[in-house]
Motif scaffolding. Structure first.
Motif, short mmCIF file in Angstrom:
data_model
loop_
_atom_site.label_atom_id
_atom_site.label_comp_id
_atom_site.label_asym_id
_atom_site.label_seq_id
_atom_site.Cartn_x
_atom_site.Cartn_y
_atom_site.Cartn_z
N GLN A 5 -8.42 -1.04 -8.46
CA GLN A 5 -9.65 0.10 -7.72
C GLN A 5 -10.43 -0.58 -6.69
OE1 GLN A 5 -11.92 -0.07 -11.30
NE2 GLN A 5 -10.45 1.45 -11.39
N MET A 6 -10.69 -2.34 -6.39
CA MET A 6 -11.18 -3.24 -5.35
C MET A 6 -10.61 -2.35 -3.95
SD MET A 6 -14.75 -3.89 -6.11
CE MET A 6 -14.50 -5.09 -5.19
N VAL A 7 -9.28 -2.96 -4.00
CA VAL A 7 -8.60 -3.03 -3.13
C VAL A 7 -8.55 -1.49 -2.44
CG1 VAL A 7 -6.05 -3.04 -2.13
CG2 VAL A 7 -6.91 -4.97 -3.51
N ALA A 8 -7.90 -0.11 -3.09
CA ALA A 8 -8.54 0.97 -2.83
C ALA A 8 -9.42 1.35 -1.93
CB ALA A 8 -7.92 1.67 -4.05
N ALA A 9 -11.06 0.48 -3.16
CA ALA A 9 -12.12 0.94 -2.00
C ALA A 9 -12.64 -0.23 -0.49
CB ALA A 9 -13.46 0.63 -3.19
N THR A 10 -11.79 -1.31 -0.97
CA THR A 10 -11.49 -1.90 0.72
C THR A 10 -10.75 -1.37 1.86
OG1 THR A 10 -12.19 -3.44 -0.78
CG2 THR A 10 -11.51 -4.18 1.51
N VAL A 11 -10.35 -0.92 1.35
CA VAL A 11 -8.71 -0.09 2.69
C VAL A 11 -9.75 0.79 2.49
CG1 VAL A 11 -6.46 1.08 2.54
CG2 VAL A 11 -7.14 -0.68 1.04
N THR A 12 -9.79 2.07 2.19
CA THR A 12 -10.63 2.84 2.27
C THR A 12 -11.98 2.40 3.62
OG1 THR A 12 -9.98 4.00 0.17
CG2 THR A 12 -11.59 5.17 1.65
N ALA A 13 -12.67 2.15 2.77
CA ALA A 13 -14.09 1.98 3.25
C ALA A 13 -13.45 0.83 5.19
CB ALA A 13 -14.69 0.86 3.20
N SER A 14 -12.35 0.04 5.21
CA SER A 14 -11.83 0.04 6.22
C SER A 14 -10.89 0.69 7.36
CB SER A 14 -10.97 -1.67 5.99
OG SER A 14 -11.54 -2.73 5.01
N MET A 15 -10.64 1.61 7.08
CA MET A 15 -9.99 2.57 7.54
C MET A 15 -10.91 3.63 8.03
SD MET A 15 -7.09 2.62 7.45
CE MET A 15 -6.63 4.59 8.38
#
Length: 212
Positions: A5-15
């Protein structure tokens, strides 16, 4: 798990932030002038989604009319970018099991071609296509693995790959035939160089030596 979940949130915020900053990255490359920084900034600009093109929040907030052409252009960009990303995912995700060979080939190509393109500058020299021969080993290794994997998916894909390869080889043949006139002798060669790059002093010198 919490980590996924943290990876998904980080990738989404980064994009999200990268998408809204892609225009600024492009402007930074333009201000940097000619050179590797501009090339890198341009590549990043076209690779990342330009989310500012589909941001109509200010118009909605202040009740500003938006031309239909702008809406269509932005919608077309969003659909086109999404389609390209989905197509790449469909093509390359099945290649995960071949990842070591594909990644090795692409890394081998990029590392070697970086020196040829002066992305990592190490001196003043005139680039030539023969300097790409070694780097192309990695590129064609990756393409061979990808092509072999795709060919296993069905006869129509194999036929499509065969047609594409034949068209590619035919195009190379036509381009080679056209370049034969340029390589007729040293004078015609350096005339062609100067027609494309009149500011290269070494080309003027070489043409003068050829005419002497």
């Amino acid at each position: 798990s919490f980590a996924s979940q943290m990876v998904a949130a980080t990738v989404t915020a980064s994009m999200y932030f990268a998408g809204h900053l892609s225009g600024d990255i492009y402007e930074l490359g333009l201000r940097a002038g000619e050179g590797p920084l501009r090339a890198i900034a341009t590549a990043v600009y076209y690779a990342l989604p330009n989310l500012s093109r589909v941001n109509f929040r200010p118009q909605a907030t202040y009740s500003v009319d938006t031309p239909i052409a702008d809406l269509l252009a932005s919608g077309g960009y969003a659909i086109g970018y999404t389609t390209i990303m989905l197509a790449l995912a469909v093509v390359f995700l099945p290649l995960v099991r071949y990842r070591p060979r594909v990644l090795f080939g692409l890394a081998f190509f990029l590392v070697n071609i970086a020196l040829v393109l002066q992305v990592l500058p190490y001196g003043n020299f005139m680039m030539a296509d023969r300097y790409t021969y070694v780097a192309s080993i990695g590129f064609f290794l990756a393409m061979a693995v990808i092509g072999t994997t795709l060919a296993e998916k069905g006869v129509w894909i194999r036929k499509g790959l065969a047609i594409s390869l034949a068209a590619y080889v035919g195009a190379l043949g036509v381009l080679t035939w056209q370049r034969c006139a340029v390589w007729n002798d040293s004078v015609t060669l350096w005339d062609d160089v100067l027609a494309r790059h009149p500011g290269v002093w070494s080309a003027w010198d070489n043409r003068g030596s050829a005419r002497a």
